[in-house]
Design a protein around this motif. Structure first.
Motif, short mmCIF file in Angstrom:
data_model
loop_
_atom_site.label_atom_id
_atom_site.label_comp_id
_atom_site.label_asym_id
_atom_site.label_seq_id
_atom_site.Cartn_x
_atom_site.Cartn_y
_atom_site.Cartn_z
N UNK A 1 0.85 -1.21 0.00
CA UNK A 1 0.00 0.00 0.00
C UNK A 1 0.88 1.26 0.00
N UNK B 37 -5.75 -5.49 8.70
CA UNK B 37 -4.96 -4.57 7.88
C UNK B 37 -5.85 -3.42 7.37
N UNK B 103 2.05 -0.46 11.73
CA UNK B 103 1.46 -0.40 10.39
C UNK B 103 2.50 0.12 9.39
N UNK B 107 4.11 -1.96 6.25
CA UNK B 107 4.08 -1.47 4.86
C UNK B 107 5.47 -1.52 4.24
N UNK B 111 6.44 -4.11 1.26
CA UNK B 111 6.83 -3.49 -0.01
C UNK B 111 8.21 -3.97 -0.43
#
Lengths: 201, 130
Positions: A1, B37, B103, B107, B111
């Motif tokens: 995201x 999530x 969080x 991420x 990623x």
């Protein structure tokens, strides 16, 4: 995201505030009220309707919409944009008031304005478009651009052609999507059942 | 990198392959669950939100949402503030600093792992098909 996707998520959550169509109905009703003003012999009879429409907007939002959608407090930049959009709505009122006061103090400018009505006739619809365009950008709700154009055309027709038909047509054009959105909203988000309310703590 | 080297798994793979799977192995499982999530993502982009708002946005039922929020609350990722608005009870959920950090870290980690994962090319794919 990615950060962009998060920004999209925030924007879509924010825009969901306008999915109920109430804002469209509020503005459309104001246009229809303007049209009614040209039909009834005494404009003052309509003042209570103005307050009734604003009151109905607030009550329906609080009693019908918010219990179905829930409430979120958005981050500071979004809140600042909201305050700016309120200021943008108030600015033309203050500007109009200032012009009225100044022209009443200075007879020559009042006479000049009366002699050149085109200035006011062009400036007012233009201001409506600019205000609503700014509002659409600040609130990130694109359809407000279209509402602004319809409102400006309605005021333009009234000023240039001295006809209130623009208010009637504009009011209906703005109200129809509002009714569709509200109907869809009520269908999509039924009131919470007592069991669901229990879970919502 | 040779074509056959980028499909190796953690066992018998080279150092970079192991690093990719290490990233995935070390993912915070509490955050990794899709429903949680989503909840964390919405709370990350807002200051606070109530149960109904989160349920509407995520598409979760209120019962399901409540159970996931309890887990996040237990982990200290989400703070539940109960108050009254007039006579109505009002419960607001907010991401705590550790929750925000978890969080953000998740991420970054996912990623990185996805970026470093091998291209979609199995052992049966010829280099010309890629």
């Amino acid at each position: 995201m990615t950060p962009n996707r998060l920004a999209d998520l925030e924007r879509s959550a924010w825009r969901s505030n306008f999915d109920d169509g109430l804002f469209d109905l509020l503005l459309g009703s104001m246009l229809l009220l303007n049209w009614l003003g040209s039909v009834v012999p005494n404009n003052r009879l309509l003042y209570p309707f103005f307050f009734a429409i604003v009151g109905a907007y607030v009550v329906v939002k609080r009693v019908v919409v918010l219990p179905r959608t829930g409430v979120a407090r958005f981050a500071a930049p979004r809140r600042q944009r909201k305050v700016l959009s309120m200021a943008l709505l108030l600015a033309p009122l203050l500007l109009g008031l200032a012009v009225m006061v100044l022209t009443s103090l200075d007879g020559t400018s009042a006479a000049w304005l009366r002699a050149h009505p085109i200035v006011f006739h062009a400036a007012f619809p233009l201001m409506v478009v600019l205000v609503f365009s700014g509002l659409a950008s600040l609130l990130e709700v694109p359809r407000i651009h279209a509402i602004g154009v319809i409102m400006a055309l309605a005021f333009g027709v009234d000023l240039w052609r001295d006809s209130a038909t623009g208010f009637l047509i504009g009011g209906v054009l703005v109200c129809i999507p509002g009714i569709v959105l509200l109907t869809r909203f009520l269908h999509r988000y039924p009131p919470l059942t007592p069991e669901e309310r229990q879970h919502a703590r | 990198m040779p074509a056959d080297a980028d499909v190796r798994g953690p066992v018998g793979g080279d150092a970079s392959g192991e690093a990719v799977f290490e990233e995935l192995r070390d993912l915070d499982r509490l955050v990794h669950e899709p429903a949680r999530l989503m909840i964390l993502a919405y709370l990350f982009v807002t200051d606070s939100a109530d149960f109904v708002f989160l349920a509407r946005q995520t598409g979760l039922t209120l019962g399901n949402l409540s159970s996931h929020v309890s887990k996040l609350e237990e982990a200290g990722y989400v703070e539940v503030q109960k108050s009254f608005k007039g006579k109505r009870p009002n419960t607001q959920l907010r991401l705590t600093e550790p929750g925000r950090k978890a969080f953000a870290e998740y991420r970054e980690r996912i990623e990185r792992a996805l970026r470093d994962l091998p291209e979609i090319a199995g052992p049966h794919d010829s280099p010309t098909r890629r």
